[in-house]
Design a protein around this motif. Structure first.
Motif, mmCIF file in Angstrom:
data_model
loop_
_atom_site.group_PDB
_atom_site.id
_atom_site.type_symbol
_atom_site.label_atom_id
_atom_site.label_comp_id
_atom_site.label_asym_id
_atom_site.label_seq_id
_atom_site.Cartn_x
_atom_site.Cartn_y
_atom_site.Cartn_z
ATOM 1 N N LEU A 22 50.208 35.249 24.275
ATOM 2 C CA LEU A 22 49.625 36.183 23.310
ATOM 3 C C LEU A 22 50.687 37.143 22.778
ATOM 4 C CD1 LEU A 22 46.164 37.009 24.909
ATOM 5 C CD2 LEU A 22 46.663 35.526 22.977
ATOM 6 N N PHE A 77 52.283 35.530 19.940
ATOM 7 C CA PHE A 77 51.443 35.592 18.742
ATOM 8 C C PHE A 77 51.452 36.988 18.135
ATOM 9 C CE2 PHE A 77 49.151 31.722 20.426
ATOM 10 C CZ PHE A 77 49.651 30.905 19.442
ATOM 11 N N LEU A 78 51.506 38.021 18.980
ATOM 12 C CA LEU A 78 51.569 39.383 18.462
ATOM 13 C C LEU A 78 52.841 39.589 17.655
ATOM 14 C CD1 LEU A 78 50.231 41.517 21.435
ATOM 15 C CD2 LEU A 78 49.266 41.368 19.153
ATOM 16 N N LEU A 113 54.579 37.260 16.173
ATOM 17 C CA LEU A 113 54.473 36.486 14.936
ATOM 18 C C LEU A 113 53.538 37.180 13.949
ATOM 19 C CD1 LEU A 113 54.329 32.847 16.368
ATOM 20 C CD2 LEU A 113 56.274 34.047 15.389
ATOM 21 N N GLY A 114 52.471 37.830 14.469
ATOM 22 C CA GLY A 114 51.552 38.556 13.604
ATOM 23 C C GLY A 114 52.238 39.736 12.931
ATOM 24 N N ALA A 161 54.401 38.300 10.267
ATOM 25 C CA ALA A 161 53.622 37.783 9.136
ATOM 26 C C ALA A 161 53.106 38.925 8.274
ATOM 27 C CB ALA A 161 52.462 36.927 9.644
ATOM 28 N N LEU A 162 52.583 39.967 8.916
ATOM 29 C CA LEU A 162 52.043 41.106 8.165
ATOM 30 C C LEU A 162 53.162 41.811 7.408
ATOM 31 C CD1 LEU A 162 49.433 42.598 7.622
ATOM 32 C CD2 LEU A 162 49.940 44.088 9.544
ATOM 33 N N ALA A 192 53.971 39.768 4.365
ATOM 34 C CA ALA A 192 52.918 39.486 3.384
ATOM 35 C C ALA A 192 52.756 40.618 2.374
ATOM 36 C CB ALA A 192 51.588 39.232 4.095
ATOM 37 N N ILE A 193 53.122 41.849 2.784
ATOM 38 C CA ILE A 193 52.959 42.983 1.873
ATOM 39 C C ILE A 193 54.266 43.203 1.120
ATOM 40 C CG2 ILE A 193 52.401 45.443 1.742
ATOM 41 C CD1 ILE A 193 50.833 45.097 4.349
ATOM 42 N N ARG A 234 55.010 50.001 7.613
ATOM 43 C CA ARG A 234 54.025 50.863 8.267
ATOM 44 C C ARG A 234 52.845 50.048 8.778
ATOM 45 N NH1 ARG A 234 55.720 55.875 5.594
ATOM 46 N NH2 ARG A 234 57.796 55.872 6.513
ATOM 47 N N ALA A 235 52.377 49.066 7.964
ATOM 48 C CA ALA A 235 51.261 48.223 8.394
ATOM 49 C C ALA A 235 51.656 47.433 9.643
ATOM 50 C CB ALA A 235 50.838 47.281 7.270
ATOM 51 N N ILE A 279 51.613 49.753 12.633
ATOM 52 C CA ILE A 279 50.293 50.034 13.218
ATOM 53 C C ILE A 279 49.862 48.867 14.104
ATOM 54 C CG2 ILE A 279 47.841 50.382 12.692
ATOM 55 C CD1 ILE A 279 48.689 51.852 10.171
ATOM 56 N N LEU A 280 50.073 47.643 13.599
ATOM 57 C CA LEU A 280 49.715 46.462 14.389
ATOM 58 C C LEU A 280 50.517 46.425 15.689
ATOM 59 C CD1 LEU A 280 48.085 43.850 14.510
ATOM 60 C CD2 LEU A 280 50.011 42.692 13.442
ATOM 61 N N VAL A 340 49.027 48.954 18.118
ATOM 62 C CA VAL A 340 47.749 48.482 18.664
ATOM 63 C C VAL A 340 47.990 47.356 19.679
ATOM 64 C CG1 VAL A 340 45.575 47.345 18.087
ATOM 65 C CG2 VAL A 340 46.427 49.175 16.634
ATOM 66 N N GLY A 341 48.932 46.470 19.351
ATOM 67 C CA GLY A 341 49.194 45.325 20.224
ATOM 68 C C GLY A 341 49.855 45.702 21.536
ATOM 69 N N LEU A 369 44.390 46.706 7.527
ATOM 70 C CA LEU A 369 45.827 46.476 7.344
ATOM 71 C C LEU A 369 46.103 45.450 6.252
ATOM 72 C CD1 LEU A 369 47.137 46.446 11.030
ATOM 73 C CD2 LEU A 369 47.492 48.193 9.304
ATOM 74 N N ILE A 414 45.715 35.642 6.826
ATOM 75 C CA ILE A 414 46.572 36.334 7.775
ATOM 76 C C ILE A 414 45.739 37.146 8.773
ATOM 77 C CG2 ILE A 414 46.984 38.448 6.439
ATOM 78 C CD1 ILE A 414 49.866 38.264 7.244
ATOM 79 N N PHE A 458 44.900 35.561 12.171
ATOM 80 C CA PHE A 458 46.126 35.365 12.935
ATOM 81 C C PHE A 458 46.568 36.637 13.643
ATOM 82 C CE2 PHE A 458 50.827 34.831 13.091
ATOM 83 C CZ PHE A 458 50.811 33.817 14.038
ATOM 84 N N ILE A 459 46.467 37.798 12.939
ATOM 85 C CA ILE A 459 46.931 39.026 13.582
ATOM 86 C C ILE A 459 45.880 39.602 14.523
ATOM 87 C CG2 ILE A 459 48.509 39.575 11.700
ATOM 88 C CD1 ILE A 459 46.607 41.750 10.826
ATOM 89 N N PRO A 495 44.971 37.518 18.822
ATOM 90 C CA PRO A 495 45.557 37.890 20.122
ATOM 91 C C PRO A 495 44.929 39.147 20.710
ATOM 92 C CG PRO A 495 47.285 37.566 18.481
ATOM 93 C CD PRO A 495 45.991 37.463 17.759
ATOM 94 N N LEU A 496 44.481 40.049 19.829
ATOM 95 C CA LEU A 496 43.895 41.302 20.315
ATOM 96 C C LEU A 496 42.468 41.090 20.809
ATOM 97 C CD1 LEU A 496 45.179 43.544 17.393
ATOM 98 C CD2 LEU A 496 46.067 43.470 19.712
ATOM 99 N N LEU A 533 47.235 54.049 4.346
ATOM 100 C CA LEU A 533 48.522 53.463 3.985
ATOM 101 C C LEU A 533 48.412 52.619 2.714
ATOM 102 C CD1 LEU A 533 51.129 52.285 5.905
ATOM 103 C CD2 LEU A 533 49.605 50.399 5.907
#
Lengths: 237, 221
Positions: free
Chosen positions: A129, A132-133, A135-136, A139-140, A143-144, A152-153, A156-157, A160-161, B151, B161, B164-165, B168-169, B217
């Motif tokens: 996991l 995957f975190l 990779l997430g 990816a995020l 993507a922006i 910043r996005a 935050i992830l 949280v992770g 997000l 996406i 996927f993000i 895991p959570l 954001l």
């Protein structure tokens, strides 16, 4: 600390220490690998015990990298530091590679020891996991389009992770399935013979220095790339 | 408080009426749960063992299906800007949207799962454990999914996406949710439900803050 957060000061300071960091990393790896190959075979595991010197430090650094990335993300969100944003974005792929390395060496070690490349054990699953975190977050961040928002996005992830880190650490205590329990950081001292402990410590230091060196290289590259992009847009290149 | 309630009611109406997608998520859940026995064969002994896992995974996927529009629709037509300007804090807006999502997805999923559990041959005690675990665990799915939705709200292909993000959570919810049912079936001491409850409370309490940070954001303020 805060003057270092200025990209200009960071470039100057990191440029000076980078060759030294790289040299120390190389020396540590040379010493660690020599020690790892010169220890006597384990009385139960034989020569396969040497996989430990590649596997355990990779897993440690993978978790440490996530912690550092989450700290950088917090700094980026609280202090609005562009350098911290760059640090988050560049730490994710590095951490993902160390996590993958931990998983691969672990499965290669698991095959001769447990008889299986993979088991759905608490430690292994929570570590997957973690991959995957990472990779997430990557990816995020990709993507922006807007650089600051993306960082910043992703930050935050990443924060949280971070709840996954204690889960990984305590997974061997909560689910006593196959992966061994804590052997180094435990009450009553390490449950591992000193002959094995020394090479492990040197390798852990080597992996840590490798991560730090690569992280600084990547941060520097990103700063230079952005400078180049600005020059290209303004037509001065 | 009444503004919060109104926002929940508005989102509920939008989710339930045509185009909201809540009914589609439920249909998707039922379809996946029907497909699995066709795939693995009608052996009831096997189905009893995998029932909790299959229904939990299907429920999480169905909930994720309708999550990507949680903030996006309001972001696109400008309603989200008005909500950000309203006296209601963005954290409260996020909480209201998460609550509406759970009421329109998590809660009905739990009820349908009770029926499907019988079709999978789960005994009464197992069905009770499954319904309890879904009731306790699905709010955490909506809450953590809300962070992901916030997000990714400005990403055009955010629907790809987001799972996927978020997955895991959400994994601990699935682990302990189906674990609670298996422990019940095996007659073991059942601590999984308590752990699930703790995780769910924590997720619901903290997620609105992370989701609001994500919205802020993306609104660029």
């Amino acid at each position: 600390m805060f003057t270092l957060a200025n990209p200009k000061h960071f470039m100057a300071a990191s440029g000076k220490i980078l060759p030294w960091l790289a040299a120390v990393t190389a020396v540590l790896f040379a010493a660690g690998l020599t020690l790892a190959l010169s220890v006597p075979p384990d009385y139960q595991q034989g020569d396969a015990v040497r996989i430990m010197f590649l596997h355990v430090p990779a897993a440690w650094v993978a978790m440490m990298a996530y912690g550092l990335m989450a700290l950088a993300a917090a700094a980026g969100l609280i202090l609005r530091q562009p350098l911290a944003d760059v640090a988050v974005k560049t730490a994710a792929p590095l951490g993902a590679v160390f996590t993958a390395l931990g998983l691969i060496t672990g499965s290669l070690w698991g095959r001769p020891m447990w008889g299986a490349f993979w088991v759905w054990d608490g430690r292994l699953t929570s570590f997957l996991l973690l991959l995957f975190l990472y990779l997430g977050v990557m990816a995020l961040g990709n993507a922006i389009e807007d650089e600051t928002r993306a960082a910043r996005a992703a930050g935050i992830l990443a924060i949280v992770g971070a709840v996954n880190l204690p889960i990984i650490h305590f997974s061997v205590t909560w689910w006593t399935t196959l992966h061994q329990g804590a052997s180094i950081l435990k009450k009553g001292g390490p449950a591992i013979a000193p002959v094995f402990l020394w090479p492990l410590a040197v390798m852990a230091l080597a992996y840590t220095m490798l991560f730090v060196t690569l992280w600084i290289v990547r941060i520097r590259t990103t700063i230079l790339e952005r400078k180049a992009a600005v020059l290209r847009i303004t037509g001065r290149a | 408080m009444s503004a919060l309630r109104r926002l929940v009611a508005r989102d509920l109406v939008l989710a339930i009426r045509a185009g909201g997608g809540a009914a589609l998520a439920l249909a998707f859940f039922a379809a996946v749960a029907t497909l699995v026995p066709l795939g693995v064969g009608p052996d009831l002994k096997l189905l009893v063992r995998i029932a909790a896992g299959v229904l939990w995974v299907a429920a999480v996927l169905a909930a994720l299906l309708s999550l990507d529009r949680l903030f996006q629709a309001d972001f696109e037509d400008g309603s989200l800007d008005l909500m950000a300007l309203s006296p209601l804090s963005l954290e409260a807006v996020a909480l209201a949207k998460i609550a509406a999502h759970w009421l329109s997805t998590g809660l009905p999923l739990t009820l349908i799962a009770a029926v499907l559990a019988v079709a999978y041959g789960l005994p009464a005690s197992g069905t009770v454990a499954l319904v309890a675990s879904l009731l306790i665990g699905t709010p955490a799915v909506s809450a953590i999914g809300g962070i992901g939705a916030a997000l990714t709200l400005s990403i055009r292909r955010g629907g790809l996406i987001l799972p996927f993000i978020v997955l895991p959570l959400i994994a601990p919810v699935v682990i302990f949710g189906s674990g609670a049912v298996l422990a019940e079936l095996d007659g073991l001491a059942n601590g999984a439900l308590w752990f699930l409850a703790a995780f769910s409370l924590l997720a619901v309490a903290l997620s609105p803050f992370a989701a609001a940070a994500g919205v802020r954001l993306n609104l660029g303020s």
